[in-house]
Design an enzyme around this catalytic site. Sequence first.
Site, PDB file in Angstrom:
ATOM      1  N   CYS A 105       0.824  -1.201   0.000  1.00 16.25           N
ATOM      2  CA  CYS A 105       0.000   0.000   0.000  1.00 16.25           C
ATOM      3  C   CYS A 105       0.869   1.267   0.000  1.00 16.25           C
ATOM      4  CB  CYS A 105      -0.964  -0.049   1.181  1.00 16.25           C
ATOM      5  SG  CYS A 105      -2.372   1.073   1.079  1.00 16.25           S
ATOM      6  N   SER A 153      -8.092  -0.982  -1.539  1.00 16.92           N
ATOM      7  CA  SER A 153      -8.695  -0.054  -0.585  1.00 16.92           C
ATOM      8  C   SER A 153      -7.805   1.172  -0.464  1.00 16.92           C
ATOM      9  CB  SER A 153      -8.856  -0.743   0.779  1.00 16.92           C
ATOM     10  OG  SER A 153      -9.396   0.150   1.733  1.00 16.92           O
ATOM     11  N   HIS A 194      -4.537  -5.337  -1.539  1.00 20.68           N
ATOM     12  CA  HIS A 194      -4.505  -5.965  -0.216  1.00 20.68           C
ATOM     13  C   HIS A 194      -4.876  -7.444  -0.292  1.00 20.68           C
ATOM     14  CE1 HIS A 194      -3.778  -2.341   2.153  1.00 20.68           C
ATOM     15  NE2 HIS A 194      -4.595  -1.711   1.327  1.00 20.68           N
ATOM     16  N   GLU A 196      -3.838  -9.646   1.504  1.00 20.79           N
ATOM     17  CA  GLU A 196      -3.841 -10.180   2.869  1.00 20.79           C
ATOM     18  C   GLU A 196      -5.185 -10.042   3.573  1.00 20.79           C
ATOM     19  OE1 GLU A 196      -3.109  -5.808   3.479  1.00 20.79           O
ATOM     20  OE2 GLU A 196      -2.574  -7.321   1.980  1.00 20.79           O
ATOM     21  N   ARG A 208     -16.180   1.487   9.466  1.00 20.59           N
ATOM     22  CA  ARG A 208     -15.300   2.534  10.013  1.00 20.59           C
ATOM     23  C   ARG A 208     -15.481   3.844   9.255  1.00 20.59           C
ATOM     24  NH1 ARG A 208      -9.492   1.913   7.928  1.00 20.59           N
ATOM     25  NH2 ARG A 208     -10.649   2.719   6.133  1.00 20.59           N
TER      26      ARG A 208
END
Length: 296
Positions: A105, A153, A194, A196, A208
Site C-alpha cells: 500500500c 482499498s 490488499h 492479505e 469505520r
Amino acid sequence: MVVRVGIVDLISLRPESMTRRVFLEAVTGASQELVPGGIHLETTVFGIDPRGPVEDVDWAGLAVMDALIVSGSEPTTGDIAGEPCLRIIDAMLRECAGSALLFSCQSAHAALHLLYGLGRQRLARRQHGCFEHHVVADALTTDLPETVLVPHSRWNAMLSADLRAAGVPILLDSADAEWQLAADGPDRVFIQGHPEYLCDTMAREYRRDLRRWLADPALSFPHIPRGYFPADVYARLIEHAELVRTQRDPRLLDHLPLPADYREVAADWSAHSRLFFANWLRVVAERCAAETPLAA
C-alpha cells in the site's frame, strides 16, 4: 530451513492491531501450502510510528530478518513526497538491504517514489472492492490462473503506465484498479492492493468509514465496496446507506453485516492470496539457501 519474517506495522502500535493480524494470518496460512517440513516460519512483529524519530527504530532487529513485510500507513497529504513515512522507508531501504522486502500500500508508493521518482494521483472515488487482475508469469505468480481476484482499498494510486515507463515489471495488473503486484527483483516486491485481507476486512473498513462520516459530514460519504457483497446484501446496503445519510444515527451501524466466512461474500480471493504469499516465501527460502555456506 528456518525463514524469519518480520511484520512491520506502520498503522498502529497496538499489539492486537488488525494490520498485524491479517499479515500474520496471510504468511501463516501460506506456509501451509509449502512442502511439509521444508520451511519453518518464524515471525516477529515490529510496531513503528511513521512520524517518530528514525533513530528510535530497532534497525538491528529488523536487519536480521530474512524478509520484511512493511504495511502501509494512513495518508496525510496528497503528495507522496510529503508523507512522513518516507523517512522510515528510506532508512529501511538502506539498513535492511540484506533482507527481502515486501512493501504494501502506501509503503509501496513510498519505496517506488524513493527508488524511481514516481508520483501518485488522488482518485475521484475511493478504490474499494475486489477486482480482477491479469497475471504475468513469474516465480511470484506460479500456479496462479490467468486472472485473479484481489481487494483494493485506497484513495491514491500509482498508475500502471508510470511503472512501465520507469521499467518496473508489473506481475498483476487490472483495467479497473491499476496494478496490484510489481517487483524489480526477488528482494523488492510491491503490492498496491490488499491480498492479505480477511473475509470481513472490507466490511469493517466500510463501517469505520461510515462512523468517520457521522463524526465529520464534511468528508465524502463512503461508497459500498465494489464486487464484495452479494447482490441481495448490496441492495439492502443501498437502503441502509440512505438511512445513515438522512438519520445520522450511529446505532444504524450495528446492523451492517460482517461476513463470517468467504461463503458470505461475492468474491473469494483467499486461495489466490495463499498462493501468492506461498510463492513469495518460497522465493525468500531459495534466497536464504543460496546465501548459506555449504558445510565443509
